[in-house]
Design a protein around this motif. Sequence first.
Motif, mmCIF file in Angstrom:
data_model
loop_
_atom_site.group_PDB
_atom_site.id
_atom_site.type_symbol
_atom_site.label_atom_id
_atom_site.label_comp_id
_atom_site.label_asym_id
_atom_site.label_seq_id
_atom_site.Cartn_x
_atom_site.Cartn_y
_atom_site.Cartn_z
ATOM 1 N N ASP A 168 -31.010 30.476 -70.737
ATOM 2 C CA ASP A 168 -31.142 29.065 -70.750
ATOM 3 C C ASP A 168 -31.584 29.136 -69.158
ATOM 4 N N HIS A 220 -21.172 35.898 -85.060
ATOM 5 C CA HIS A 220 -21.726 34.744 -84.365
ATOM 6 C C HIS A 220 -22.672 34.215 -85.313
ATOM 7 N N MET A 221 -23.594 34.874 -86.245
ATOM 8 C CA MET A 221 -24.587 34.311 -86.900
ATOM 9 C C MET A 221 -23.951 33.769 -88.115
ATOM 10 N N ILE A 245 -24.473 23.432 -71.801
ATOM 11 C CA ILE A 245 -23.294 22.938 -72.228
ATOM 12 C C ILE A 245 -22.443 24.198 -72.343
ATOM 13 N N SER A 246 -21.028 24.215 -71.848
ATOM 14 C CA SER A 246 -20.396 25.489 -72.172
ATOM 15 C C SER A 246 -19.042 25.066 -72.400
ATOM 16 N N HIS A 292 -19.665 41.047 -73.817
ATOM 17 C CA HIS A 292 -20.559 40.426 -73.274
ATOM 18 C C HIS A 292 -20.536 39.999 -71.750
ATOM 19 N N THR A 327 -21.706 28.014 -76.051
ATOM 20 C CA THR A 327 -22.628 27.204 -75.307
ATOM 21 C C THR A 327 -23.586 26.679 -76.233
ATOM 22 N N ILE A 328 -24.185 25.501 -75.680
ATOM 23 C CA ILE A 328 -25.433 24.934 -76.146
ATOM 24 C C ILE A 328 -26.695 24.999 -75.097
ATOM 25 N N ASP A 329 -27.738 25.125 -75.506
ATOM 26 C CA ASP A 329 -28.897 24.782 -74.548
ATOM 27 C C ASP A 329 -29.551 23.809 -75.364
ATOM 28 N N MET A 384 -24.957 38.079 -77.169
ATOM 29 C CA MET A 384 -24.247 37.891 -78.499
ATOM 30 C C MET A 384 -23.843 39.059 -79.215
ATOM 31 N N HIS A 390 -16.080 31.353 -76.437
ATOM 32 C CA HIS A 390 -17.031 31.080 -75.495
ATOM 33 C C HIS A 390 -18.020 30.498 -76.318
ATOM 34 N N CYS A 410 -34.116 27.460 -82.221
ATOM 35 C CA CYS A 410 -33.439 26.276 -81.912
ATOM 36 C C CYS A 410 -33.613 25.466 -83.349
ATOM 37 N N THR A 413 -21.430 41.037 -79.502
ATOM 38 C CA THR A 413 -20.609 42.363 -78.702
ATOM 39 C C THR A 413 -19.364 41.854 -78.365
ATOM 40 N N SER A 443 -30.114 25.007 -79.146
ATOM 41 C CA SER A 443 -29.458 26.332 -79.723
ATOM 42 C C SER A 443 -27.992 26.343 -79.346
ATOM 43 N N TYR A 487 -24.904 28.948 -79.090
ATOM 44 C CA TYR A 487 -24.652 30.288 -78.803
ATOM 45 C C TYR A 487 -23.040 30.661 -78.967
ATOM 46 N N VAL A 488 -22.606 31.517 -79.535
ATOM 47 C CA VAL A 488 -21.390 31.753 -79.829
ATOM 48 C C VAL A 488 -21.202 33.339 -79.430
ATOM 49 N N MET A 489 -20.411 33.651 -78.331
ATOM 50 C CA MET A 489 -20.338 35.034 -77.426
ATOM 51 C C MET A 489 -18.918 35.717 -78.196
ATOM 52 N N GLY A 490 -18.797 36.923 -77.743
ATOM 53 C CA GLY A 490 -17.435 37.560 -77.866
ATOM 54 C C GLY A 490 -17.151 37.940 -79.072
#
Lengths: 202, 202
Positions: free
Chosen positions: A191, B136-137, B76-77, A136, B189-191, A131, B187, B160, A133, B127, B129-132
Amino acid sequence: MFSGAEISLYPMTDDFVGVIISALGALDPYRDQLRIETDDISTLLVGPPEVLFPAMRDLFVAAAKGGIHCVLSAAISRGCPGEPDDEICASPELSGPRESLEKRKAAALDAMTKAPGTGAAAAAQFSLYVMGTGDHMDEIYGCIDFLKRSGVFNRSKNFCTRLGGDAGAVFAALEAAFCRFGPPEGHVTIDLTVSANSPTPR
Amino acid sequence: MFSGAEISLYPMTDDFVGVIISALGALDPYRDQLRIETDDISTLLVGPPEVLFPAMRDLFVAAAKGGIHCVLSAAISRGCPGEPDDEICASPELSGPRESLEKRKAAALDAMTKAPGTGAAAAAQFSLYVMGTGDHMDEIYGCIDFLKRSGVFNRSKNFCTRLGGDAGAVFAALEAAFCRFGPPEGHVTIDLTVSANSPTPR
């Protein structure tokens, strides 16, 4: 730095409580290096990766050795900006400058040569998330390249990579993926699903 | 866009195969809107979120209703740059411009009012997750703010967020978290871990 995992153990048996309680003894050698908290969904392990991954490995092997179909599931995280620094997580694995991707792949492969054998087979799949960047996917493709040469690569699946082999090598590959890809101080998560003794043909 | 999940169902009983096979019937109404592939670790569901989350909910409820302790785990993605576009994933939920965080929180809360009741209790943690992206926070804190007002927020845990309530509301909150936070084409995802009938006190 803050690092750790929310882990759960799922033994597919009427005696799941007995299998879990018996396997928990495998964490005893690590208890002074981890902070451990349990509720009805998961157990939190807080500590550095070089303790965390061997602890998860030994818990998985202890649960698997009776032959019951069981699964270890984990949400593993390091460097989350929302978590406070914790001295128990201090780790030489997660400090220093970010080396080139090629050097980090070589270090990950070198770590595989030191993986202990456990005698327990593990079928695993995991997703690595980096995350904060813009690059990624470079890190993820670099990790996949390492995994393909790690000796435990099975195949790429949608959303994740599948590994298989001795639990010692599988958890060593997971630890290397977690520590070597993404910035040393970055927010990186895994995960993870690790399965033993499934009756389903592969 | 490509979206979907690798899901696994873990019934903690000697008859885990029977419970799983019986619960799989709950996916029948969704089969023409999903691509489904199974191996010994997980089942891949490929399709849009408005099909995916109700399908996971109904599978979980079907497995839980017998009273056995069981867990649904899912990676999940959406929008992974490494996955090809797939027409089956086309979704009005994941298109259009990125609205302000406040508007997206409001849309997520509105979606909660349409959640069906199932009569099955779900204890979940996940959790996001937001990538790229560098922010993201902000997206994750926005999502947590929504969750705190969603009616199914239980508490923040390390790595989480824990939810609890009727499975209908819990899966509606998960779908809103997945669709409304992070860029529409991003992009994300969820864990996810969802548990039923645990004998452990909370």
